[in-house]
Each structure stands twice: as C-alpha cells, then as structure tokens.
Design an enzyme around this catalytic site. Structure first.
Site, PDB file in Angstrom:
ATOM      1  N   LYS A  59      -0.807   4.830   4.806  1.00 32.80           N
ATOM      2  CA  LYS A  59      -1.706   3.906   5.501  1.00 32.80           C
ATOM      3  C   LYS A  59      -1.233   3.743   6.941  1.00 32.80           C
ATOM      4  O   LYS A  59      -0.054   3.517   7.193  1.00 32.80           O
ATOM      5  CB  LYS A  59      -1.709   2.559   4.769  1.00 32.80           C
ATOM      6  CG  LYS A  59      -2.724   1.560   5.308  1.00 32.80           C
ATOM      7  CD  LYS A  59      -2.845   0.363   4.355  1.00 32.80           C
ATOM      8  CE  LYS A  59      -3.734  -0.725   4.942  1.00 32.80           C
ATOM      9  NZ  LYS A  59      -5.106  -0.258   5.204  1.00 32.80           N
TER      10      LYS A  59
ATOM     11  N   HIS B  27       0.827  -1.197   0.000  1.00 31.57           N
ATOM     12  CA  HIS B  27       0.000   0.000   0.000  1.00 31.57           C
ATOM     13  C   HIS B  27       0.869   1.258   0.000  1.00 31.57           C
ATOM     14  O   HIS B  27       2.074   1.197   0.263  1.00 31.57           O
ATOM     15  CB  HIS B  27      -0.910   0.025   1.237  1.00 31.57           C
ATOM     16  CG  HIS B  27      -2.089  -0.880   1.133  1.00 31.57           C
ATOM     17  ND1 HIS B  27      -2.019  -2.225   1.424  1.00 31.57           N
ATOM     18  CD2 HIS B  27      -3.380  -0.654   0.752  1.00 31.57           C
ATOM     19  CE1 HIS B  27      -3.214  -2.773   1.235  1.00 31.57           C
ATOM     20  NE2 HIS B  27      -4.054  -1.856   0.830  1.00 31.57           N
TER      21      HIS B  27
END
EC number: 1.17.1.8
Lengths: 252, 252, 252, 252
Positions: free
Chosen positions: B141, B137
């Site tokens: 995050k 990701h």
C-alpha cells in the site's frame, strides 16, 4: 453550566457497587450526594435531605419496596438490582401511573460498553453467516456461561431472525470432548476462566472473506459508574418505566 | 420465493471488482447476469438484454455518463467508483427528478463490515473519553493512513462532538520519533504494514476501567460482494440518490 | 551467494500442498525443481534428473516406500505426510544407518509460526497459573478440537509439570451447556468455527494482574511454504532422522 | 517442603513497588519478611534481623551503596532500580569477586510476561519478513514510545540480523501525517494512549499467508511480584552479577 446540582440519595452505600457509586456521585460536579441510606437506616432521611433521585444498589428482596417508597415521595429511581418479576414491575407501573412525571430506570447492567456491544451485535448479526461468542472471566466465577453472554446470544438470535438467516454453518462431526462449547439460542458460546482477568466478552462475526469483532473489557467495577451517572442525569427526562440502560443511550 | 430473477448488467466486468461481481451475480439465484459491458462495448447491449439494474465498476471518468445513460433507459444504477464531485451528483439528481421511480446507489465502500464498524464507532464515540484507530494493511500500500481510517476518524469526531466531549486525554511530552502517529480530526491514527495482511481496521475506545474494541478484517476482495448484491437487490426500493451503503442497512 | 541451486524433486505435485511446493521451489533462487513425480510416474525420473532432495507430499500409504527409495538412491527426504508409526520410523532409521550422510525430516506441520507458538507456549506455561487455548477454523472442518490445539495443550501440560504447577484455578460449579469447552491434558480448549477464517490458534496465559497471549493465523496454505523451503535447505546439514520442524529452527 | 523460609529485607518499603513487594513476601510461605528499611532507617537493621536477601526498590542514587553494603555483610541482592552505568556495575563486580558465593540480580523489568515476550520476539523475528510493535498505555504517560517497546525493537533487530533479513517491506510513498509511527532499529513502533489501560505491548510478525502475534498485558503493578519473588528465591543459586530477569528464566 451553573445549574443547581441534582440531589441524590444512595441506598446500599456500603456494598461494592454502592461505595463506588457514592464516590462517583461525590466527584461529579452536577450531582450532590445528600444521603447514604444503609441497611436499617430510615428511608425518610432521603426525603428530609431533599433527594430528587434515589439510586438503589441494595438487594433484590428490598428493591421493590424502596422504589415504591421513592415514587410515593416524589423521587425518581435508578435501580441496579436484578431479579424483577412481572408482578413487581406491574406494581411499579401502577405507582408511576399515579406519578406520571416521575421516571424509573431498572438496569441489570450499567456498563455502557457492554450495552453498546450487545446492541451492535444485534445489528451486525443480520449481515453475517457466522456468529460466536467468547466470554472471559476471573477463575472465581461459579457459573458459565455469563449472563451477559447469554443475553448477547439472544440479541444475535433476534438479529439473525430479522435478517432471515438460518442455522450457522458447522460441519463438525467429531467432537468427543465438547470443544465447540455451549449453544445458546443457536449461537455457540465459549467460557474462558483466567487468572488476572475481570469480565470480558468478544463477539465474532464471519462472512466470506471477512470478519467483524466486537470486544468489551471490564477491568474494574468502576467502569459501571458512567452508566450509573448517566442514569441519574437522564431519569428525570424519561418519565415512566425504562428497562435497560440502552433506553437512555443514543443508539440511532 | 419463486419470483423472477432481477436482470443485471455489469459495466467493467474485467476489472478485479468487476470479475468478482460477475461471479457473485451469476451465483445468486435471485439475480441474473444478462450483460457484461467492457470498455469499448456498446451500452445498448445492456438495454437489449433487458437489464433492470446496471452495476458500474468502471473508472471515475466513465461512471457519470454510464449512470445518466442507465437512468435515461429506465434502469437503476449501483456504482462503486469514487471521485464524484457536487456537479456530477447534481446531474444525477436532475436525471432522477425526471425518473422519480428509479434509484441510484453510489457506495465508495461495499464492505458491509467496514460500514457497520464506522457506524458503530460514531455511536460509541460519544460515550468514551479516549478513542484511537489502528489500520493494518499489506506492505504494498502506497499511502497512509487508509481512506477508511480517515473516514472512521471523522465519524468518531462527529460522535464526540454530539456527546459534548473535548480533546482526548494525552500527557505525552516527549515523542521525538513520532510514535503517537497521525492525528485526523483530533483522533490518533496508526498505520501498520505487514506481509500477509490485506485490509484491517481496529477502533479502540477507552474509559475508566473499561475498553471497547471494534475490529474489521477484510481477508479477500470477495468480502465486498455481499454489499454489491445487497445494493442490487435494494436499489429498486430506494428511489432517488443514496450515498453510502449504510443508507441500505438496517442500523436502527 | 553464487552457489549452485539445490536440485529438488517433488512427489505428489498435483495435490494442494504439492502444487504450492512446486511453485515455491520454482520461485526460490537457491533451489531448482528438477522433477515432478505424480501418482503412477516412475520414481527413477527423480534420480535421472539429479535430485539431491526429495520432497514427499503424497499420502501416508506411499510415503515410507518413497523415503526408503530416496535414501537408497543417495537423496535426502523432506516429508509432510502424517501417520508414521514406530515400525515405519524404525525402517527409516535402519536405512539411515546405512547412509549416515543423509538426512530425513518428517514434519506434520510446516507452518513455522504454529511451531514457534507451540514452543513458546511450553516455555511460558511454567510461569502462569492459568492457561487456555482457543482454536478458530473455517466451518467446513469436521473435527474439534484441532490437532494443533491438542498438541499445544500437551506442550502446555509439559511446561506446567516442569514448573511444578498443579491444576488450573477454576471455581465453575454450574455449566449445564458445557461452555467451558474440552479439557485436553488438563488445559481447556475451545473450538470456534467461523465463515471467512482458515486456521488460527490463540493461547492465553493468565497470572495475577497480567496476561500473555500468543496467536497464530494461517490465512492461506502458502504459509506452509517457508517451512518446506527451510526443510529443503537444511536437511543436508541435519543427517539422521528429525521429527518436527522445530528441530531445524533456532529456538535457543 | 518444610525448609526454613528465606529471610528477606526490603529497602524502600513505602514506595509503590516496595509496598507491593512487602505484601508479596509476607504472603509467600517460603519467604519471611524480617526487615523493612525506609529512607533514613539504618541498614544495620537488615543485618541484625538476619536477612539473607536484600531487595532494593529505592531510587537510582541510593541503590549502588545499598548493594555494596549488602555484599559486605554477606547478603545477596535483588535490585529493581534502573540507571546503572558501567562504573557502578564494575564496583559491584569487584565486591562480588571478594564474595564469590553471593549473587546480585539487577532487573529493570520484573514482569515475567514482558521478559518472555521480548525473548520470544527475538526468536520469531528471524523467521518473518515483517515485524511491527504496538505499545498501549494509560494517557498519563509522558514519553513515547515506551522503554519496553524500544527494547523489544532492539531484540527484533538482533533476531532479523541473525536470520540474515534486510529492511522490512514497506511501499509507503505518501504519509503526510506520520501515521507509520516511530522507527526504532528499523522496526516501526506505534504508541496508543487510552483511558482505562495500564501497560500493554503487542508484537506483530507477518509472512506470506500468516501472522504471529505476541501480546503482554499488565493490568496492575502486582504483576511484577512473581518476578520479584523468583529473583529472591533464585539469587542464591546464581552467584555473581546477573543483568535482567531472563537470566533466571528457563527459556531453552
């Protein structure tokens, strides 16, 4: 599980697949290798040894007679040879009608991963605007694209048809050197040949803002053995003729 | 197909998902965006505009009341909010019992590719000795591993149990820095954070001599829209409560 | 670092690359966007604003005149347009001879990653028996294979020649559908077109028992900006004409 | 090229690396395997056979004495054992001072691809905000992360320092199961263990809108042989002590 091992006869034990199969059956606790029948050996040795399952890894020209013989002697058959035509399959079905308890599995591809990838590709295909295949093999391979890639393209085409999809988007106007590769059932297929590789396939699905990739790598012929063993273990509980290992897999 | 477009109301049209959903419904020829109901707006506008499907992309605290309202007014509901507990689901089921013709879809993940990958992972898991997950990701995050990765690990664990598999093989004795990552339901999960990425997941299955890899890449939030549109189109033909988009996919 | 920001003028600020470049220069603390010169605007505005570096992101037909004007007014130039022939380059070199302190960078590709991948490919090529290229782009691209792929093939060919390597091994006898793709400078190149993608390249090297893979993904045009900023920052310390961003990178 | 083959002695010919090395030297037309010296065999056999290059693939405890013996007898040495400390290296340097014509190569890793990937990683690192490493091995490996991954992390750290980069971006606040892996020299390293794999490494670099990936796969120990052969062929033209195969590669 202390049940009796399944007695297995391997036909074609000296080929590349056959010798791996003998090793794999030998190593499996729930199976027992009771006969190895090479070219010129008498098939009756399999019956005398009490085999319940015959594994045929010989050549296409011999396979049909072997399977019919096995059925006539009350044995199930697991077959890895290709090249079966409709007439030959019809003869097997007739023999099975006479022995409705028996099962025959004819599997052109024992690599469970390749079978799974093909099935997943068919399911995913209906949900993606774009789909392409890249197959990668050792440079000694004489044909392109691979049979697995062609079967995968057909599976994708079935999935796209089921999903009501038309042609893949492709604005290519200029491609003098044919970089876009083969088109099989409407799906572009690319064949890579690289020293160090064995047999690999990558299926790419693309939609707006996302990609789904399925990849299967066969690093060694031994990767076919779990599929062979699965066939041996399951053939007795699948009476009749089954074409393709996917008939034995839990894909639901 | 010259059928009338399905009239749709979007609740929460100004959020990131909601604004994409409005654009997507607008662009779909078989759907018509008849109402956009923001925070503080009156839900009755959806009824007056003749909406047949309500899409709820608001916040967990508001979603239940919205769904119950929709059912009471004879509309289907497609819901993207998370955080539903059993009590809330029970209330929805009761309302559906009073309106057996209506459907409700509650989907925590509208990315069809992520749902497919999770389903394929569960199927494949029963056939492979090893399985690990890498999720990747953007570096903003705040939690690791991702919810999708945890759900995928659970799916793999179900598949392994169905296939009678025990613990994954792992001889690691020395790992002072914890390079082997998280263990979720017996499956190792690795979280990568890299500038340039959005949301990606790779599931690796390994057997003797082979590997199967499933990868899903979300490059953009717009990748959730095909799932939202599928939900809108299918909700009327799936009466009752459906949890998860996979209930609407052809996975067989 | 409290040094004065470098004053920059962007020519072609309204194009796709130009508007990104304006944003990127604006956001960089060590640079100052002092002029945006669109089509029809007077170049003198760049001089009056005190620009030291001119960034030309216009069209091939305008670029040469812009660069010569910049040099005549004592400014360095960073150029992203393609299509420079030898005559045009000779004119730029002459102008540089008159202004030996000034620098000009003409870069057909500002993606640092693509430039690195191409350089690494050339180095690795001399050590691997096999090499192939897969380029993957959005389906609206009209030509195949991509320019980057063709340049990479040329770089691989140079590396193979330096390493004394002959033709790549390839036993293909049957390829009726042309799955083996394009051959550029002796290197097979495959072009994939997939919805959801932007611009990607994978270079595969194979030797006995091993593989080396280089992959570059451009998810967004903004990925060219670090290369543009690098050019702006470094052009003053590279007097004379530099062709290609690799001339500014530390590749040793 | 009709030059005389280089006469080579292999020390440790019965180990896994040694037996591969004997096969590889045997198969190379420009090399001749003149002696195989196992444990307990007399080193003088190498001298009597006329070896010019000694390849040491024995164990750390024996290697130093072997190298000193080779230098005293006028032979170059190519060494694959690890565990050399500064004192041992100093003794080798002294012996080389007495034989300035001779060369010694001590290489902990003969996989050219792994050496290239590490070098490329160091170069690329200075241009990317994010960098992470995934190493993947067979599940019988007892330590994590791999030595190659740790060396690669160190190379990336050197590259980042040269490029003036600070810490990698990472907003992780919640990671109770340690999914973010090991941190080596500021670089996150993830270790995957999967049946079917041998030794693999993937280095991921991320910047705004782009990604650069370097991957090396070792499928078989035979992949180290090109590096061993390169060492044998080049050691005579690199007098003195060289640490690491990269000293013999053309990386510029």
């Amino acid at each position: 599980m202390t049940s009796t091992p399944i007695p297995v006869a391997v036909l074609g034990p000296n080929g590349r697949m056959g010798s791996e199969a003998c090793r794999a059956v030998d190593a499996a606790e729930d199976l027992e290798l009771v006969a190895r029948i090479g070219r010129g050996d008498d098939l009756d040795a399999a019956a005398q040894a009490g085999a319940e399952v015959v594994v045929d890894l010989t050549v296409p020209s011999a396979a049909k007679a072997n399977v019919l013989w096995a059925l006539d002697h009350g044995m199930h058959a697991v077959v890895g040879t290709t090249g079966w035509d409709e007439d030959a399959l019809a003869e097997v079905r007739e023999a099975l009608d006479r022995n409705p308890r028996l099962g025959v599995l004819i599997a052109p591809n024992f690599a469970i991963g390749a079978v799974l990838a093909m099935r997943f590709a068919e399911i995913a295909a209906r949900y993606y605007e774009s789909a392409e295949i890249i197959e990668l093999h050792h440079p000694a391979k004489v044909d392109a694209p691979s049979g697995t890639a062609r079967h995968t393209a057909a599976a994708i085409a079935r999935g796209r048809a089921a999903g009501g999809l038309g042609a893949v988007p492709d604005a290519t106007e200029t491609d003098p050197l044919r970089a876009r590769g083969a088109v099989v059932d409407g799906v572009h297929v690319h064949a890579v040949r690289l020293r160090g590789l064995v047999a690999h396939e990558e299926v790419l699905f693309g939609g707006v803002g996302e990609q789904l990739t399925l990849r299967h790598d066969s690093f060694d012929r031994v990767s076919f053995m779990p599929g062979v063993l699965l066939g041996i273990r399951e053939v007795a509980s699948h009476p009749g003729l089954t074409l393709g290992l996917d008939g034995y897999l839990e894909l639901g």
